[in-house]
Design an enzyme around this catalytic site. Structure first.
Site, PDB file in Angstrom:
ATOM      1  N   GLU A  93      54.332  18.462  17.239  1.00  0.00           N
ATOM      2  CA  GLU A  93      53.951  17.261  17.987  1.00  0.00           C
ATOM      3  C   GLU A  93      53.151  16.329  17.081  1.00  0.00           C
ATOM      4  OE1 GLU A  93      53.693  18.222  22.556  1.00  0.00           O
ATOM      5  OE2 GLU A  93      52.072  19.245  21.510  1.00  0.00           O
ATOM      6  N   CYS A 135      50.653  15.657  30.192  1.00  0.00           N
ATOM      7  CA  CYS A 135      49.515  14.961  29.576  1.00  0.00           C
ATOM      8  C   CYS A 135      49.697  13.450  29.563  1.00  0.00           C
ATOM      9  CB  CYS A 135      49.287  15.466  28.155  1.00  0.00           C
ATOM     10  SG  CYS A 135      50.766  15.471  27.121  1.00  0.00           S
TER      11      CYS A 135
HETATM   12 ZN   LIG Z   1      51.108  13.422  26.200  1.00  0.00          ZN
END
Ligand SMILES: [Zn+2]
Length: 659
Positions: free
Chosen positions: A339, A423
């Site tokens: 990520e 998120c």
């Molecule tokens: Zn996120």
């Protein structure tokens, strides 16, 4: 429509300054800025749709059950990757649910300024009641470690987001207090932080640790600013100073729980930016959101303590990111694996991860660099990330989301209602709902205007209440009129950003031209004078259509061109164009025209021109041939990147073939 603010203007407590006194610019609290126009529409979508949707989705995901002490624990709803004890891979996104509540509370809080919503406020009050009831007598608070995995608290800061969750609840608490005046959650979080400060810190017998996912640092700065408690600032500084020191806390912590420190899924502490102390870092590495949150906290501490050693590190990191690893949209972190970041100039378009949270994090970081003084180097990039790579993550109506924000799509990348790791939705929600605080920042005798757009700011300067109103159609038009209304004449400096993309700018004060060369430094024009009621400032920013090219080191963009106008990066979508998008070539001689389209996508400016397209002549069968395809003329229409995938699904492309 915009409702009038439901809360009285909020004034932050004054913190005692320790360290060297410096001229610090602090963002205006959200209630002191009303936004209209472009950002008003976005904030309305969040207030009327997103805020309620976030709550509903959290409930559907069973998050309420996890935090409610009066209900049975739901247990593990999202399975661990493997169930082999506390190794690196026993992480589930369910551990972060407190953070999702924190951001949902924050989004709701900021939205309540804009639009009263007693029903949502009641729901959030109930969530806060649950947290208050859940809190242990010693102040500890974590729905995961109290309800799902009791007995394991403070054993895996590296992987399990314990302090990260606290950080988001702190931010939610600060926002809710500012929005509603209700301080229950703020008091809960102060008690928790007081507890944290007994467990973690520099003293013998304390754990010399910090979180594997940065966030609490910047949250503690907010808590210190709102409560006036310097001890919270000190704890934030400790976490930043301690990160990456030897002996390495995550090694010691792993051994303490009987694990091999090398058994870390991501192999390197670069993943969470704890590979070396922060002041020695000069390369943006690892997980992109973690990096942005860390640098945000560092920038806050650099501002509050006048710490030039932190500032020097931040400038090196800023250079590295913006010259080697940033998408043209302000998106960042190309790889899904970590990520985050890979290697220099690796910016794939179709597979770009470019998480919404990472662009939001860049906005956070850039805005905090402005705490050390107005500088367009940071503000221009904040604007780039705001208008492009971050708000692309939210549909125009505020109901659907992107996690990844690629720069090219074959049509299958579409917005979703929710995510297993949710998120991004509350992150973009809270950013948009608090956009007013990114527009302006205030120092002792100066105010800086970082962003342009219809808005009104209210603040005190040298004890005099001042209102500053911008009238502008920005970002569609570069004309900005600013009216100043101090209650009494008062001397201060007005800093106005002159964006680097503007090829020409003109400034007048009460009709008198100001020579920008004489007053501009670091990309901001500074006008110091005794301001009085009725003073008018006018800024005209030329907003040319630009063809932008990437550094030739970026292999994915070689031979390609992107279009921009003002702060906006453009893309082409299938629905506006006849040809398949990869067949299009934008000739260098093409005359690109801007067109106001009030009926399209909530009102945008499109860019159109005559382009060329590869024809399908004679290619009905066969894959290869010696002769190139014929080309035909076609009409090319581009829309702002942030607005893509709000109509029928189809191809999208930012980087066009350059001809
Ligand atoms: Zn996120």
């Amino acid at each position: 429509m915009t409702a009038s603010p439901s809360a009285q203007p909020f004034k932050a407590n004054t913190l005692e300054k320790t360290g060297k006194p410096k001229l610090a610019f602090r963002p205006l609290p959200v209630p002191q800025v009303d936004v209209h126009g472009f950002w008003g529409d976005r904030a309305d979508a969040v207030a009327s749709a997103t805020a309620g949707i976030l709550y509903d989705r959290c409930v559907e995901a069973r998050m309420l059950e996890q935090i409610d002490p009066d209900r049975p624990s739901p247990g593990v709803v999202i399975p661990f990757h493997v169930s082999d004890g506390f190794t690196a891979r026993t992480v589930t996104t369910q551990m972060f649910w407190d953070s999702d509540w924190g951001k949902t509370i924050e989004t709701a809080a900021y939205s309540l300024y804009r639009r009263k919503n007693p029903e949502l406020e009641r729901k959030i009050d109930a969530v806060i009641d649950m947290y208050e009831k859940l809190q242990q007598p010693d102040g500890y608070l974590s729905s995961w470690y109290q309800r799902i995995q009791p007995g394991l608290r403070w054993t895996n800061l590296r992987d399990c987001h314990e302090l990260y969750c606290a950080g988001h609840l702190i931010e939610g608490a600060v926002a809710y207090y500012q929005a509603t005046g209700k301080r229950k959650l703020l008091d809960v979080m102060c008690r928790f932080v007081d507890h944290i400060a007994t467990v973690l810190g520099p003293q013998p017998g304390q754990k010399h640790g910090y979180c594997g996912h940065e966030e609490i640092e910047l949250a503690l700065v907010k808590l210190a600013r709102v409560t006036g408690e310097q001890k919270y600032m000190e704890l934030a500084k400790y976490f930043i100073d301690q990160r990456g020191q030897q002996p390495h806390y995550f090694d010691e912590e792993a051994r303490a729980r009987g694990a091999d420190p090398k058994d870390f899924h991501f192999k390197t502490y670069e993943y969470n930016q704890s590979h070396i102390p922060v002041r020695e870092q000069d390369k943006v590495v690892g997980h992109a959101v973690r990096a942005m949150y860390l640098y945000s906290g560092m920038a806050d501490i650099a501002t509050e303590y006048g710490d030039d050693t932190l500032r020097a590190a931040l400038d090196r990191l800023w250079d590295d990111l913006t010259t080697k690893s940033l998408y043209i949209t302000g998106g960042l972190g190309p790889s899904a694996d970590n990520e985050g970041f890979t290697s220099d100039y690796d910016l794939p378009n179709e597979s770009a991860y470019a998480e919404t949270c990472a662009a939001v994090g860049l906005v956070f970081w850039a805005s905090r660099m402005l705490g050390m003084g107005p500088n367009a180097r940071y503000a221009d990039m904040m604007e780039r990330a705001l208008y492009n790579g971050s708000i692309s993550g939210l549909s125009l109506d505020g109901s659907l989301f992107f996690y990844e924000n690629p720069l090219e799509s074959r049509g299958a990348h579409n917005r979703w209602k929710w995510h297993r790791c949710p998120c991004c939705p509350p992150n973009i929600g809270r950013m948009v709902a608090s956009i007013g605080s990114y527009f302006y920042s205030l120092a002792d005798d100066a105010v800086a205007v970082h962003l342009y757009g219809d808005s009104t700011a209210r603040f005190d300067i040298s004890g005099v209440p001042v209102s500053l109103t911008q009238a502008s159609r920005y970002p569609w038009d570069g004309a900005v009129e600013i009216a100043l209304e101090p209650q009494a004449p008062v001397e201060f400096t007005l800093h106005l950003r002159i964006p680097a993309w503007s090829t020409g700018a003109e400034l007048t004060v009460n009709g008198d031209p100001v020579n920008l060369n004489d007053v501009t430094s670091d990309g901001y024009a500074a006008i110091r004078r005794t301001w009085k009621k009725g003073d008018q400032v006018r800024l005209d920013l030329e907003m040319p259509i630009e063809r932008l090219y990437a550094n030739p080191q970026v292999r994915q963009d070689a031979g390609r061109v992107a279009l921009s106008r003002g702060p906006l990066i453009y893309c082409v979508e299938a629905t506006d164009n006849k040809s398949q998008l990869h067949r299009l070539t934008l000739p260098r001689t093409a005359r690109v025209e801007a067109q106001q389209r009030p009926e399209l996508l909530g009102g945008v400016v499109t860019l159109s021109t005559t382009a060329q397209a590869d024809a399908g002549d004679g290619w009905q069968s066969g894959l290869y041939r010696p002769a190139p395809p014929a080309t035909t003329q076609t009409r090319l229409t581009a829309i702002p990147y942030f607005a893509w995938d709000n109509r029928e699904a189809g191809e999208m492309l930012v980087w066009l073939r350059d001809g």
